[in-house]
Design a protein around this motif. Sequence first.
Motif, PDB file in Angstrom:
ATOM      1  N   LEU A   1       0.841 -28.417 -25.157  1.00 34.72           N
ATOM      2  CA  LEU A   1       0.128 -29.760 -25.661  1.00 34.72           C
ATOM      3  C   LEU A   1       0.232 -29.696 -27.431  1.00 34.72           C
ATOM      4  CD1 LEU A   1      -1.700 -32.325 -25.712  1.00 34.72           C
ATOM      5  CD2 LEU A   1      -3.623 -30.880 -25.720  1.00 34.72           C
TER       6      LEU A   1
ATOM      7  N   GLY B   1      -4.985 -38.324 -24.004  1.00 35.41           N
ATOM      8  CA  GLY B   1      -5.288 -36.937 -23.599  1.00 35.41           C
ATOM      9  C   GLY B   1      -6.842 -36.844 -23.576  1.00 35.41           C
TER      10      GLY B   1
ATOM     11  N   PHE C   1      -8.617 -29.265 -26.920  1.00 35.05           N
ATOM     12  CA  PHE C   1      -7.856 -30.232 -27.889  1.00 35.05           C
ATOM     13  C   PHE C   1      -8.111 -29.890 -29.553  1.00 35.05           C
ATOM     14  CE2 PHE C   1      -7.355 -32.950 -24.318  1.00 35.05           C
ATOM     15  CZ  PHE C   1      -6.214 -34.039 -24.545  1.00 35.05           C
TER      16      PHE C   1
ATOM     17  N   HIS D   1      -8.888 -36.420 -20.201  1.00 35.67           N
ATOM     18  CA  HIS D   1      -8.851 -35.037 -19.669  1.00 35.67           C
ATOM     19  C   HIS D   1     -10.082 -34.723 -19.023  1.00 35.67           C
ATOM     20  CE1 HIS D   1      -8.517 -30.770 -19.736  1.00 35.67           C
ATOM     21  NE2 HIS D   1      -9.685 -30.663 -20.038  1.00 35.67           N
TER      22      HIS D   1
ATOM     23  N   THR E   1     -13.460 -30.232 -23.056  1.00 34.82           N
ATOM     24  CA  THR E   1     -12.160 -30.985 -23.542  1.00 34.82           C
ATOM     25  C   THR E   1     -12.013 -30.516 -25.040  1.00 34.82           C
ATOM     26  OG1 THR E   1     -13.031 -32.554 -22.133  1.00 34.82           O
ATOM     27  CG2 THR E   1     -11.697 -33.324 -23.835  1.00 34.82           C
TER      28      THR E   1
ATOM     29  N   HIS F   1      -9.445 -35.986 -15.521  1.00 36.13           N
ATOM     30  CA  HIS F   1      -8.420 -34.821 -14.913  1.00 36.13           C
ATOM     31  C   HIS F   1      -9.218 -33.468 -14.398  1.00 36.13           C
ATOM     32  CE1 HIS F   1      -5.206 -32.291 -14.166  1.00 36.13           C
ATOM     33  NE2 HIS F   1      -5.479 -31.793 -15.100  1.00 36.13           N
ATOM     34  N   ALA F   2      -9.826 -33.023 -15.391  1.00 33.39           N
ATOM     35  CA  ALA F   2     -10.750 -31.831 -15.205  1.00 33.39           C
ATOM     36  C   ALA F   2     -12.016 -31.786 -14.495  1.00 33.39           C
ATOM     37  CB  ALA F   2     -10.821 -31.088 -16.689  1.00 33.39           C
TER      38      ALA F   2
ATOM     39  N   LEU G   1       0.390 -34.549 -20.116  1.00 35.09           N
ATOM     40  CA  LEU G   1      -0.945 -34.281 -20.533  1.00 35.09           C
ATOM     41  C   LEU G   1      -1.658 -33.702 -19.780  1.00 35.09           C
ATOM     42  CD1 LEU G   1      -1.898 -37.554 -22.323  1.00 35.09           C
ATOM     43  CD2 LEU G   1      -1.607 -35.568 -23.362  1.00 35.09           C
ATOM     44  N   PHE G   2      -1.448 -33.778 -18.213  1.00 29.73           N
ATOM     45  CA  PHE G   2      -2.165 -33.505 -17.082  1.00 29.73           C
ATOM     46  C   PHE G   2      -1.537 -32.130 -16.365  1.00 29.73           C
ATOM     47  CE2 PHE G   2      -2.648 -38.159 -17.298  1.00 29.73           C
ATOM     48  CZ  PHE G   2      -3.730 -37.890 -17.826  1.00 29.73           C
TER      49      PHE G   2
END
Length: 384
Positions: free
Chosen positions: A62, A84, A241, A88, A237, A91-92, A54-55
């Motif tokens: 994905l 995710g 997605f 996310h 995000t 992460h971002a 996911l990262f």
Amino acid sequence: MTAFSLEPAQLAWCAELRALAAERLRPLAGKGEPGRVNRALLAELGALGLLPRLFTSGALELCLMRESLAHACTEAETALALQGLGAHPVHAHGTDAQRAHWLPRVAAGTAVAAFALTEPAAGSDAAALSLTATPATPGRPVRPGGADGWRLSGEKCWISHAPEADFYTVFARTTPGAGARGVTAFLVPADRPGLTGTALDMLSPHPIGALAFDAVPVTADDVLGEVDRGFRVAMDTLNLFRPSVGAFAVGMAQAALDATLGHTARRDAFGGKLKDLQSVAHQVAEMALRTESARLMVYAAATAYDEGAPDVPRRSAMAKLLATETAQYVVDRAVQLHGARALQRGHLLEHLYREVRAPRIYEGASEVQRSIIAKELYKNLEDR
């Protein structure tokens, strides 16, 4: 590589994922309790190395993961996707400390993440959020590392993984009357005082709940991104997605199509096989046409995201809209061609019929996707 064909290695990986989902993930999904987080399933997704991807994955990878898992085990697909979606933003947009504390646990499947955007009066209109972040000490600036911060008060609802998540990405209003410009994203651990949750009994089998915030304390160290710039975190995000929601839908549509091909080829009716009836064959052909069209649009949108194309919002909206509406059509046609057996509890299509409805609503309803597409088209016209 183009958006319209996959390399042999990618095709082989998708086949491997479908096999893993059927052999190792589906049995664990079957042992889960509907409406509850299946932590054993999450741990297996981590052990198989899928959650860490996911990262490290781009949007296309994905999508391939979500489509392949959905074909064989929608529960595994949804568990992966919700991890995710919730993680996310960390992460971002998170700090080094936030990433170091949470992301390894998310990747291992030992910490459950959730994306808390929707409110009772603010669903698809994310700029209308009313969950309030009030300064703990009015008039005093909030500084990183300081005890001062905000108090979150209000509600969130229809939050996947709530109330069982270990942390939430929460979007709250820090500047009243500023619309999308006054929203801040916060990382809120589930054990913060004043945060409570209630499970909701929904059609979808995965956990969905409501959250209540009673002066929940957060500080500058909990901010994801920048203060008053949380709407950008949310849209970043969702743009990633949304095509992969379409991939989830394509995986379900393909599973329904495959089941229908097998059923109509075997089923005796009116002196022959169902497939020999032109009315049936034409329906199956239409199901296949729509599924492949949706798949190609999803891949194109994901590739545009990975390449940093300027039209990502439009492509993402188109991909989600077409794929989710297509999946609804294909699953419905599959149920019709199977007859009453498809409505029996435990049948693949009965399961897909319950699963396929929600994606047309969450992460922006179909009507919202149409509005985004139209807005982007007219914006392009004005820019000429």
